[in-house]
Design an enzyme around this catalytic site. Structure first.
Site, PDB file in Angstrom:
ATOM      1  N   GLY A  16      -0.578   8.735  46.403  1.00 24.31           N
ATOM      2  CA  GLY A  16      -1.198   9.908  45.771  1.00 24.31           C
ATOM      3  C   GLY A  16      -1.622  10.957  46.790  1.00 24.31           C
ATOM      4  N   ILE A  17      -2.373  10.550  47.802  1.00 18.58           N
ATOM      5  CA  ILE A  17      -2.847  11.516  48.799  1.00 18.58           C
ATOM      6  C   ILE A  17      -1.705  11.903  49.736  1.00 18.58           C
ATOM      7  CG2 ILE A  17      -4.412  11.816  50.777  1.00 18.58           C
ATOM      8  CD1 ILE A  17      -6.481  10.112  49.242  1.00 18.58           C
ATOM      9  N   ASP A  62       8.119  -1.288  55.891  1.00 16.69           N
ATOM     10  CA  ASP A  62       6.820  -1.900  55.627  1.00 16.69           C
ATOM     11  C   ASP A  62       6.100  -1.908  56.970  1.00 16.69           C
ATOM     12  OD1 ASP A  62       4.685  -3.724  55.455  1.00 16.69           O
ATOM     13  OD2 ASP A  62       5.596  -4.613  53.677  1.00 16.69           O
ATOM     14  N   TYR A 153     -12.839  -3.963  52.462  1.00 12.80           N
ATOM     15  CA  TYR A 153     -12.247  -2.621  52.533  1.00 12.80           C
ATOM     16  C   TYR A 153     -13.124  -1.728  53.417  1.00 12.80           C
ATOM     17  CZ  TYR A 153     -10.647   2.032  51.183  1.00 12.80           C
ATOM     18  OH  TYR A 153     -10.175   3.326  51.211  1.00 12.80           O
ATOM     19  N   LYS A 157     -12.169   0.075  57.144  1.00 14.35           N
ATOM     20  CA  LYS A 157     -12.255   1.516  57.416  1.00 14.35           C
ATOM     21  C   LYS A 157     -13.302   1.825  58.500  1.00 14.35           C
ATOM     22  CE  LYS A 157      -9.123   3.153  54.550  1.00 14.35           C
ATOM     23  NZ  LYS A 157      -7.971   3.956  54.970  1.00 14.35           N
ATOM     24  N   THR A 188      -6.148   8.610  42.278  1.00 16.53           N
ATOM     25  CA  THR A 188      -4.770   8.169  42.514  1.00 16.53           C
ATOM     26  C   THR A 188      -4.634   6.739  41.995  1.00 16.53           C
ATOM     27  OG1 THR A 188      -5.141   7.092  44.646  1.00 16.53           O
ATOM     28  CG2 THR A 188      -4.768   9.477  44.695  1.00 16.53           C
TER      29      THR A 188
HETATM   30  N1  LIG Z   1      -7.813   7.061  46.430  1.00 17.14           N
HETATM   31  C1  LIG Z   1      -9.074   6.961  46.887  1.00 17.14           C
HETATM   32  O1  LIG Z   1     -10.059   6.877  46.112  1.00 17.14           O
HETATM   33  C2  LIG Z   1      -9.343   6.964  48.364  1.00 17.14           C
HETATM   34  C3  LIG Z   1     -10.660   7.225  48.806  1.00 17.14           C
HETATM   35  C4  LIG Z   1     -10.916   7.206  50.160  1.00 17.14           C
HETATM   36  C5  LIG Z   1      -9.910   6.931  51.063  1.00 17.14           C
HETATM   37  N2  LIG Z   1      -8.646   6.693  50.613  1.00 17.14           N
HETATM   38  C6  LIG Z   1      -7.614   6.393  51.611  1.00 17.14           C
HETATM   39  O2  LIG Z   1      -6.602   7.366  51.528  1.00 17.14           O
HETATM   40  C7  LIG Z   1      -5.341   6.782  51.888  1.00 17.14           C
HETATM   41  C8  LIG Z   1      -4.313   7.096  50.797  1.00 17.14           C
HETATM   42  O3  LIG Z   1      -4.798   6.594  49.560  1.00 17.14           O
HETATM   43  P1  LIG Z   1      -4.081   6.942  48.169  1.00 17.14           P
HETATM   44  O4  LIG Z   1      -5.152   7.191  47.190  1.00 17.14           O
HETATM   45  O5  LIG Z   1      -3.020   7.936  48.371  1.00 17.14           O
HETATM   46  O6  LIG Z   1      -3.453   5.506  47.841  1.00 17.14           O
HETATM   47  P2  LIG Z   1      -2.031   5.151  47.183  1.00 17.14           P
HETATM   48  O7  LIG Z   1      -1.653   6.166  46.177  1.00 17.14           O
HETATM   49  O8  LIG Z   1      -2.130   3.724  46.755  1.00 17.14           O
HETATM   50  O9  LIG Z   1      -1.048   5.276  48.445  1.00 17.14           O
HETATM   51  C9  LIG Z   1      -1.099   4.344  49.492  1.00 17.14           C
HETATM   52  C10 LIG Z   1       0.281   4.265  50.079  1.00 17.14           C
HETATM   53  O10 LIG Z   1       0.273   3.282  51.140  1.00 17.14           O
HETATM   54  C11 LIG Z   1       1.499   2.576  51.065  1.00 17.14           C
HETATM   55  N3  LIG Z   1       1.426   1.276  51.708  1.00 17.14           N
HETATM   56  C12 LIG Z   1       0.576   0.259  51.452  1.00 17.14           C
HETATM   57  N4  LIG Z   1       0.836  -0.780  52.246  1.00 17.14           N
HETATM   58  C13 LIG Z   1       1.897  -0.407  53.017  1.00 17.14           C
HETATM   59  C14 LIG Z   1       2.639  -1.048  54.035  1.00 17.14           C
HETATM   60  N5  LIG Z   1       2.375  -2.309  54.417  1.00 17.14           N
HETATM   61  N6  LIG Z   1       3.658  -0.391  54.618  1.00 17.14           N
HETATM   62  C15 LIG Z   1       3.965   0.872  54.248  1.00 17.14           C
HETATM   63  N7  LIG Z   1       3.289   1.549  53.287  1.00 17.14           N
HETATM   64  C16 LIG Z   1       2.275   0.896  52.681  1.00 17.14           C
HETATM   65  C17 LIG Z   1       1.741   2.431  49.568  1.00 17.14           C
HETATM   66  O11 LIG Z   1       3.082   2.125  49.353  1.00 17.14           O
HETATM   67  P3  LIG Z   1       3.531   1.241  48.075  1.00 17.14           P
HETATM   68  O12 LIG Z   1       3.570   2.211  46.938  1.00 17.14           O
HETATM   69  O13 LIG Z   1       4.857   0.709  48.494  1.00 17.14           O
HETATM   70  O14 LIG Z   1       2.487   0.167  47.897  1.00 17.14           O
HETATM   71  C18 LIG Z   1       1.334   3.826  49.068  1.00 17.14           C
HETATM   72  O15 LIG Z   1       2.424   4.723  49.118  1.00 17.14           O
HETATM   73  C19 LIG Z   1      -5.604   5.283  52.083  1.00 17.14           C
HETATM   74  O16 LIG Z   1      -5.753   5.023  53.451  1.00 17.14           O
HETATM   75  C20 LIG Z   1      -6.929   5.061  51.379  1.00 17.14           C
HETATM   76  O17 LIG Z   1      -7.659   3.993  51.961  1.00 17.14           O
HETATM   77  C21 LIG Z   1      -8.332   6.714  49.288  1.00 17.14           C
END
Ligand SMILES: NC(=O)c1ccc[n+]([C@@H]2O[C@H](COP(=O)([O-])OP(=O)(O)OC[C@H]3O[C@@H](n4cnc5c(N)ncnc54)[C@H](OP(=O)(O)O)[C@@H]3O)[C@@H](O)[C@H]2O)c1
Length: 270
Positions: A16-17, A62, A153, A157, A188
């Site tokens: 998502g991000i 991966d 988690y 972080k 997301t």
């Molecule tokens: N959403 C929130 O509320 C939030 C808040 C604070 C911080 N964050 C941080 O922001 C970042 C992005 O979050 P998001 O909301 O965009 O999450 P998301 O939509 O779940 O995206 C995370 C991405 O990481 C990929 N990923 C996970 N494990 C992997 C691996 N072993 N190798 C390669 N790719 C991998 C996933 O791929 P797959 O689709 O293949 O699993 C997905 O594309 C993360 O670091 C998260 O901790 C998010």
């Protein structure tokens, strides 16, 4: 660093991000290496970004499994050079620490902490050799305020934030910059149903991935060391650092309600 005319690797690009960041960067003229596990998802994103005029390349990997040196090599080879990496990979579990499966703890630290650190380390010789580069790490407000029901988690972080801070100090004067950006709850797929329901019940503030992406790109353009997104979350980060017992008083009364949304609640009293 200005994204225009830069070669940028975005990991977690199909997330998502990550995808929202890619769109922002594409509009600013960046050339993008799209990192992710699903070739199909990356292809769909690539098609969209090319329609915006961006040069793109797909890096299907991966990041927990692949040798970081090989990922770094592939990312550099995509355009012959790399100016920036934006680490958006992340996974999350929600629940009481006592209920967390050992494999989930391990998976989270590997994806959230070990993989991004190893990838950045592997990219550093290329960046320091050119005297130019930018490492961007996406952390979390939970990387400064440790949240109940998100213990591992939060810890993963916190560790990433520690790495960013040390690296920034280590690289001072090298031409390689380090930015740590900490979003709050972002809408997301990262936040599964139970987390989304809990956040709604607790009236947590939330952001769209597009708003978060704009803030990430603004932090990059302004070359900001640490960015905490959202008000009053950025204030609570400061209060937690100075007066953690004050934050205890706000969070501890919430624990019982939070547990009500975890798997333990679904399986009845322990
Ligand atoms: N959403 C929130 O509320 C939030 C808040 C604070 C911080 N964050 C941080 O922001 C970042 C992005 O979050 P998001 O909301 O965009 O999450 P998301 O939509 O779940 O995206 C995370 C991405 O990481 C990929 N990923 C996970 N494990 C992997 C691996 N072993 N190798 C390669 N790719 C991998 C996933 O791929 P797959 O689709 O293949 O699993 C997905 O594309 C993360 O670091 C998260 O901790 C998010």
């Amino acid at each position: 660093m200005k994204p225009a005319d830069s070669f940028i690797l975005v990991t977690g690009a199909a997330g998502g991000i990550g995808a929202a960041v890619c769109r922002e960067l594409a509009l600013r003229g960046a050339s993008l290496v799209l990192g992710g596990r699903s070739g199909d998802e990356l292809l769909a994103l690539e098609t969209e970004l090319r329609a915006l005029g961006a040069r793109t390349s797909r890096l299907v990997a991966d990041l927990v499994e692949e040798d970081p040196a090989r990922t770094a090599q592939r990312a550099i080879a995509a355009f012959g050079s790399l100016d920036m990496v934006i680490n958006c990979v992340g996974v999350q579990t929600f629940g009481l620490a006592a209920d967390e499966a050992a494999g989930d703890t391990r998976r989270m630290f590997l994806a959230n902490t070990v993989a991004p650190i190893q990838l950045c380390n592997a990219l550093l010789p290329h960046m320091t050799g050119r005297g130019n580069g930018h490492i961007v790490l996406i952390g979390s407000i939970f990387g400064s305020i440790a949240f109940p029901c998100f213990a591992s988690y939060s810890a993963s972080k916190f560790a990433l934030r520690g790495y960013a801070e040390a690296l920034r100090r280590e690289l001072a004067g090298s031409g390689v910059r380090v930015s740590y950006v900490a979003p709050r709850y972002t809408r997301t797929a990262f936040n599964r149903d139970a987390v989304a329901r809990m956040a709604e019940a607790l009236k947590m503030n939330t952001d769209s991935p597009e708003a978060v992406a704009r803030s990430i790109v603004a932090a990059i353009e302004a070359d900001t060391a640490d960015t905490y997104l959202g008000w009053p979350e950025k204030l609570f980060v400061r209060i937690n650092a100075l007066l953690p017992r004050v934050v205890d008083r706000a969070l501890i009364p919430q624990v019982r309600r939070m547990v009500g949304f975890t798997r333990r609640a679904e399986s009845g009293p322990a």
